[in-house]
Design an enzyme around this catalytic site. Structure first.
Site, PDB file in Angstrom:
ATOM      1  N   HIS A 142       2.830   7.826   5.373  1.00  0.00           N
ATOM      2  CA  HIS A 142       1.549   8.432   5.748  1.00  0.00           C
ATOM      3  C   HIS A 142       0.808   7.646   6.842  1.00  0.00           C
ATOM      4  O   HIS A 142      -0.005   8.221   7.562  1.00  0.00           O
ATOM      5  CB  HIS A 142       0.642   8.651   4.520  1.00  0.00           C
ATOM      6  N   ASP A 143       1.065   6.336   6.955  1.00  0.00           N
ATOM      7  CA  ASP A 143       0.395   5.532   7.993  1.00  0.00           C
ATOM      8  C   ASP A 143       1.322   5.220   9.173  1.00  0.00           C
ATOM      9  O   ASP A 143       0.934   4.474  10.074  1.00  0.00           O
ATOM     10  CB  ASP A 143      -0.107   4.205   7.402  1.00  0.00           C
TER      11      ASP A 143
ATOM     12  N   GLU B 185      -0.003   6.697  12.576  1.00  0.00           N
ATOM     13  CA  GLU B 185      -1.310   6.080  12.887  1.00  0.00           C
ATOM     14  C   GLU B 185      -1.156   4.612  13.302  1.00  0.00           C
ATOM     15  O   GLU B 185      -1.799   4.160  14.246  1.00  0.00           O
ATOM     16  CB  GLU B 185      -2.180   6.190  11.636  1.00  0.00           C
ATOM     17  N   ASP B 186      -0.308   3.881  12.600  1.00  0.00           N
ATOM     18  CA  ASP B 186      -0.249   2.417  12.790  1.00  0.00           C
ATOM     19  C   ASP B 186       1.004   1.922  13.502  1.00  0.00           C
ATOM     20  O   ASP B 186       1.024   0.773  13.953  1.00  0.00           O
ATOM     21  CB  ASP B 186      -0.313   1.700  11.425  1.00  0.00           C
TER      22      ASP B 186
ATOM     23  N   ASP C 179      -3.671   8.171  -1.334  1.00  0.00           N
ATOM     24  CA  ASP C 179      -4.008   7.115  -0.366  1.00  0.00           C
ATOM     25  C   ASP C 179      -5.413   6.569  -0.643  1.00  0.00           C
ATOM     26  O   ASP C 179      -5.625   5.349  -0.763  1.00  0.00           O
ATOM     27  CB  ASP C 179      -3.917   7.744   1.038  1.00  0.00           C
TER      28      ASP C 179
ATOM     29  N   HIS D 266       0.842  -1.209   0.000  1.00  0.00           N
ATOM     30  CA  HIS D 266       0.000   0.000   0.000  1.00  0.00           C
ATOM     31  C   HIS D 266       0.876   1.259   0.000  1.00  0.00           C
ATOM     32  O   HIS D 266       0.599   2.213  -0.735  1.00  0.00           O
ATOM     33  CB  HIS D 266      -0.926  -0.032   1.224  1.00  0.00           C
TER      34      HIS D 266
HETATM   35  N1  LIG Z   1      -9.178  -0.909   0.771  1.00  0.00           N
HETATM   36  C1  LIG Z   1      -8.394  -1.546   1.657  1.00  0.00           C
HETATM   37  N2  LIG Z   1      -8.055  -0.918   2.804  1.00  0.00           N
HETATM   38  C2  LIG Z   1      -7.278  -1.580   3.688  1.00  0.00           C
HETATM   39  C3  LIG Z   1      -6.825  -2.888   3.428  1.00  0.00           C
HETATM   40  N3  LIG Z   1      -6.070  -3.274   4.471  1.00  0.00           N
HETATM   41  C4  LIG Z   1      -6.029  -2.259   5.324  1.00  0.00           C
HETATM   42  N4  LIG Z   1      -6.761  -1.234   4.873  1.00  0.00           N
HETATM   43  C5  LIG Z   1      -6.971   0.018   5.607  1.00  0.00           C
HETATM   44  O1  LIG Z   1      -8.270  -0.127   6.171  1.00  0.00           O
HETATM   45  C6  LIG Z   1      -8.812   1.171   6.357  1.00  0.00           C
HETATM   46  C7  LIG Z   1     -10.290   1.084   6.211  1.00  0.00           C
HETATM   47  O2  LIG Z   1     -10.754   0.155   7.148  1.00  0.00           O
HETATM   48  P1  LIG Z   1     -11.854   0.545   8.198  1.00  0.00           P
HETATM   49  O3  LIG Z   1     -12.084  -0.648   9.066  1.00  0.00           O
HETATM   50  O4  LIG Z   1     -13.036   1.111   7.478  1.00  0.00           O
HETATM   51  O5  LIG Z   1     -11.219   1.768   9.029  1.00  0.00           O
HETATM   52  P2  LIG Z   1     -10.030   1.874  10.081  1.00  0.00           P
HETATM   53  O6  LIG Z   1      -8.995   0.837   9.770  1.00  0.00           O
HETATM   54  O7  LIG Z   1      -9.526   3.266   9.876  1.00  0.00           O
HETATM   55  O8  LIG Z   1     -10.646   1.684  11.426  1.00  0.00           O
HETATM   56  C8  LIG Z   1      -8.167   2.089   5.345  1.00  0.00           C
HETATM   57  O9  LIG Z   1      -7.724   3.180   6.085  1.00  0.00           O
HETATM   58  P3  LIG Z   1      -7.962   4.677   5.684  1.00  0.00           P
HETATM   59  O10 LIG Z   1      -8.015   5.468   6.938  1.00  0.00           O
HETATM   60  O11 LIG Z   1      -9.086   4.877   4.715  1.00  0.00           O
HETATM   61  O12 LIG Z   1      -6.652   4.996   4.943  1.00  0.00           O
HETATM   62  P4  LIG Z   1      -5.152   4.911   5.484  1.00  0.00           P
HETATM   63  O13 LIG Z   1      -4.713   6.313   5.664  1.00  0.00           O
HETATM   64  O14 LIG Z   1      -5.152   4.144   6.805  1.00  0.00           O
HETATM   65  O15 LIG Z   1      -4.407   4.185   4.413  1.00  0.00           O
HETATM   66  C9  LIG Z   1      -7.019   1.243   4.760  1.00  0.00           C
HETATM   67  O16 LIG Z   1      -5.757   1.838   4.785  1.00  0.00           O
HETATM   68  C10 LIG Z   1      -7.209  -3.536   2.210  1.00  0.00           C
HETATM   69  O17 LIG Z   1      -6.858  -4.678   1.922  1.00  0.00           O
HETATM   70  N5  LIG Z   1      -7.991  -2.812   1.362  1.00  0.00           N
END
Ligand SMILES: Nc1nc2c(ncn2[C@@H]2O[C@H](COP(=O)(O)OP(=O)(O)O)[C@@H](OP(=O)(O)OP(=O)(O)O)[C@H]2O)c(=O)[nH]1
Length: 188
Positions: free
Chosen positions: A56-57, A60-61, A122, A32
């Site tokens: 960027h993550d 957060e992570d 992102d 990613h």
């Molecule tokens: N589409 C997708 N997303 C995945 C996958 N694995 C992990 N993610 C991450 O999951 C987030 C969306 O999952 P949710 O359960 O809705 O939200 P959360 O993790 O923020 O609690 C996205 O974060 P986000 O806050 O929208 O973006 P980011 O800034 O964390 O990247 C994305 O980065 C995957 O296989 N597919």
């Protein structure tokens, strides 16, 4: 051209996220980060923006305030400010899902051009993953996400609308096209 700083950020991002995988699949999380950096560069990112895309993550992570301090020390204020603008929560536990996503959407209207570019890269990478996985897995895809089908579709439509209010940028338009394709599949 990208300098040694970009290579250092790449190595640091790989180390930070070494044990993290994408939700619901065994794909290394770094896929990613590489995808977001690639998209950002294709849409004109400079080196600071490309480094922020890789990181960027990270806050957060992978370590919250301590990781933010390390990024500030190693890559400077410009990169750190972009990472801050792409972070929807830096506390553990994270605030409730809807509250975090609403706050993220709200901050788009005041975000800098650099934050908008990395943030849209992102969301574009994540939306492409959703579209690809949705075609493969069908409705079971939504079990991966805290917001489920309804919440996730709401979030991506709200993102498209929020970016659309900023103006017409090619990356926003591409995100809008991918989100429309997801919505079409979801209503088929
Ligand atoms: N589409 C997708 N997303 C995945 C996958 N694995 C992990 N993610 C991450 O999951 C987030 C969306 O999952 P949710 O359960 O809705 O939200 P959360 O993790 O923020 O609690 C996205 O974060 P986000 O806050 O929208 O973006 P980011 O800034 O964390 O990247 C994305 O980065 C995957 O296989 N597919």
């Amino acid at each position: 051209m990208l300098s040694e700083r970009f290579t250092q950020a790449l190595t640091y991002a790989i180390q930070l996220h070494a044990h993290q995988v994408r939700k619901g699949s065994g794909v290394p999380y770094v896929a990613h980060l590489l995808g977001v950096a690639s998209i950002a560069l294709e849409y004109g990112a400079n080196e600071d923006e490309a480094i922020a895309a890789l990181l960027h993550d990270a806050v957060e992570d992978q370590g919250g305030a301590a990781t933010r301090e390390e990024i500030l020390c190693r890559f400077g204020e410009t990169v750190t400010a972009i990472v801050d603008g792409c972070t929807d929560a830096d506390t553990t536990p994270k605030p409730p899902w809807k509250q975090r996503k609403e706050a993220y959407i709200e901050h788009i209207s005041t975000a800098s051009p650099s934050v908008l570019l990395v943030s849209a890269a992102d969301k574009l990478h994540n939306s492409r993953s959703i579209l690809q996985d949705y075609r493969l897995l069908g409705e079971s895809l939504w079990e991966r996400f805290q917001g489920g089908k309804t919440g996730t579709l709401w979030y991506y439509r709200a993102l498209v609308d929020a970016y659309g209010k900023i103006g017409t940028m090619a990356i926003f338009e591409e995100l809008a096209r991918v989100v429309s394709q997801i919505e079409n599949l979801a209503s088929a």
